[in-house]
Design an enzyme around this catalytic site. Structure first.
Site, PDB file in Angstrom:
ATOM      1  N   HIS A  93       1.057  -1.401  -0.016  1.00 54.90           N
ATOM      2  CA  HIS A  93       0.034   0.130  -0.150  1.00 54.90           C
ATOM      3  C   HIS A  93       0.925   1.116  -0.039  1.00 54.90           C
ATOM      4  CE1 HIS A  93      -3.324   2.475   2.125  1.00 54.90           C
ATOM      5  NE2 HIS A  93      -3.895   2.099   0.777  1.00 54.90           N
ATOM      6  N   SER A 157      -6.157   4.089  -6.258  1.00 55.87           N
ATOM      7  CA  SER A 157      -7.500   4.242  -5.647  1.00 55.87           C
ATOM      8  C   SER A 157      -7.585   6.078  -5.405  1.00 55.87           C
ATOM      9  CB  SER A 157      -7.371   4.022  -4.243  1.00 55.87           C
ATOM     10  OG  SER A 157      -7.947   2.429  -4.208  1.00 55.87           O
ATOM     11  N   HIS A 312     -35.576 -22.003  23.187  1.00 52.48           N
ATOM     12  CA  HIS A 312     -34.673 -22.224  22.088  1.00 52.48           C
ATOM     13  C   HIS A 312     -33.854 -23.658  22.387  1.00 52.48           C
ATOM     14  CE1 HIS A 312     -34.505 -17.907  20.088  1.00 52.48           C
ATOM     15  NE2 HIS A 312     -35.619 -18.007  20.895  1.00 52.48           N
TER      16      HIS A 312
END
Ligand code: HCA
Ligand code: CU
Length: 435
Positions: A93, A157, A312
């Site tokens: 990056h 980007s 449940h």
């Protein structure tokens, strides 16, 4: 010939950024950890590769001496797995800055993920350049890298793309698209709705029909997952994820949540090459590095197979599908968990004492113990698990106990026990307190 030119991209390519964006999570600070150790990173990378990820984003080595040295160590992990799992591309990056670029190329990165803010806010507060200056700054650098390193995978980007006017983004992307393999589409501050994503992807694909795109969606509004799904639906092949969705602020799209949802939507093409059963263990691994359990909002989690309410619990004892709709076992969540507590009914108490602890009792005794349990469980000391109270009651009631060989049970009692299922990936068998 570069590796990338010989690689045929799959329908969905995850660009996992746990080791870049993920390291920006505040959770590392919350737990006084601050950064992943090299050993942590090596383990995470290995697990990502085993799970089928082919593109992994790392910080540019220029970020710190630690990151520089870790880059080399991670490359060695990648190399060691080539025979078994094929090649994994390590992408750095980088800012549009020669120092970042040189450090990444020097470290042997397979590609460079360039970013530069294009929104009004980034232009005003990040770098002070107008659109022409952005192009004048980025273009010569990209041209030079392209010329001297034709095999590198290049992505650009426009940071904060969703607060960038469409015309402004086109102005920058028109100038840079001929130089890159992919254009990024980061929702840096998490403002986009799924409709915004659909519209933006449509516009970009119409303008750059031959281009590949890479989505990156932040979770500020809770849309990181749906936005990634929407981008894919619109034809975006590359999606950024992190394990558990960790990242700056509330993070980005969770890797495992994305694959899980694609599976549920029967997008089987997108799952090509991913090892689904490895996904829960991967979540556990990273949670463990963060000194926490897999977060309860993570879809691929034991929490989604954990049952608390008496209604449940008794239904799940008859058939798990009553309250478990999804095939989580295919994602590596192989155990169910039933938490004993004030909401538990007599049947789960009967089940626990009889099936897990081998006490001999009938329904009447189970009902009596359940009634006593409900009283005591409200006065529990913090370090006493509810199952210890039950065992105490069983003894008080004078229940006989069968001596049977120990076998592993599907029922676990507490997530916060020292040997939790979530930490070890193995269900606690409920015998921790057995005599
Ligand atoms: C950052 C910002 C970023 C970059 C995404 C990208 C974002 O932390 O540097 O490079 O596509 O969200 O915009 O993560
Ligand atoms: Cu980001």
């Amino acid at each position: 010939m570069s590796r990338f030119s010989q690689y045929t991209p799959r329908p969905l390519e995850i660009v996992d950024t746990t080791l870049r964006e993920g390291q920006q999570t505040s959770l590392l600070h919350d737990h006084h950890k601050y950064f992943f150790t090299r050993a942590d990173k090596e383990e995470i990378l290995r697990a990502l590769i085993i799970c089928g990820v082919k593109f992994v984003e790392l910080f540019a080595p220029v970020v710190s001496p630690q990151e520089r040295d870790d880059f080399a160590a991670l490359k060695a992990v990648r190399d060691a797995l080539i025979t078994q799992k094929g090649y994994t591309f390590l992408l750095a990056h980088v800012r549009c800055h020669p120092r970042d670029v040189e450090s990444a190329i020097g470290a042997g990165a397979d590609g460079l993920n360039f970013y530069l803010g294009t929104s009004e806010q980034s232009r005003a507060f990040n770098h002070g350049r107008d659109l022409d200056a952005i192009v004048a700054h980025a273009r010569p650098l990209l041209e030079e890298v392209r010329r001297h390193h034709p095999g590198l995978i290049l992505r650009f980007s426009g940071e904060d793309a969703f607060r960038t006017r469409e015309a402004d983004l086109f102005r920058v992307y028109d100038a840079l698209a001929p130089l890159v393999d992919r254009l990024g589409l980061p929702d840096t501050v998490g403002v986009a709705t799924p409709a915004d994503v659909a519209a933006r992807v449509r516009a970009l694909r119409a303008r750059y029909p031959a281009m590949e795109f890479e989505g990156h969606f932040h979770e500020d509004r809770g849309f990181a997952l749906v936005n990634a799904l929407e981008a894919r639906r619109g034809g975006v092949r590359y999606l950024n994820t992190t394990v558990l969705g960790i990242g700056e602020r509330s993070g980005i799209t969770s890797f495992t949540a994305l694959l899980f949802n694609l599976f549920l939507e029967r997008e089987y093409d997108a799952l090509e090459g991913y090892h689904l059963r490895g996904l829960y263990p991967l979540n556990v691994l990273v949670a463990d590095k963060l000194k926490m359990l897999v977060p309860p909002r993570e879809p691929v989690s034991l929490t989604n197979r954990t049952h608390t309410a008496g209604v449940h619990q008794s239904a799940v004892l008859n058939g798990a599908s009553a309250y478990e709709a999804h095939p989580l076992d295919q994602f590596g969540v192989t155990a169910s968990e039933i938490l004993l507590g004030p909401l538990s009914g007599w049947n789960i108490i009967h089940y626990f004492l009889k099936e897990i602890r081998y006490y001999q009792l009938d329904e009447g005794q189970a009902r009596a113990i359940a009634a006593a349990f409900k009283e005591r469980v409200y006065q529990l000391a913090p370090d006493v698990p509810p199952e210890a109270v039950l065992i105490g009651l069983a003894e008080e009631f004078g229940l006989a106990r069968l001596a049977l060989p120990e076998t592993r049970s599907r029922i676990v009692q507490r997530l916060d026990s020292p040997t939790t299922a979530a930490r070890s990936g193995i269900p606690l068998d409920g015998r921790r307190h057995a005599a």
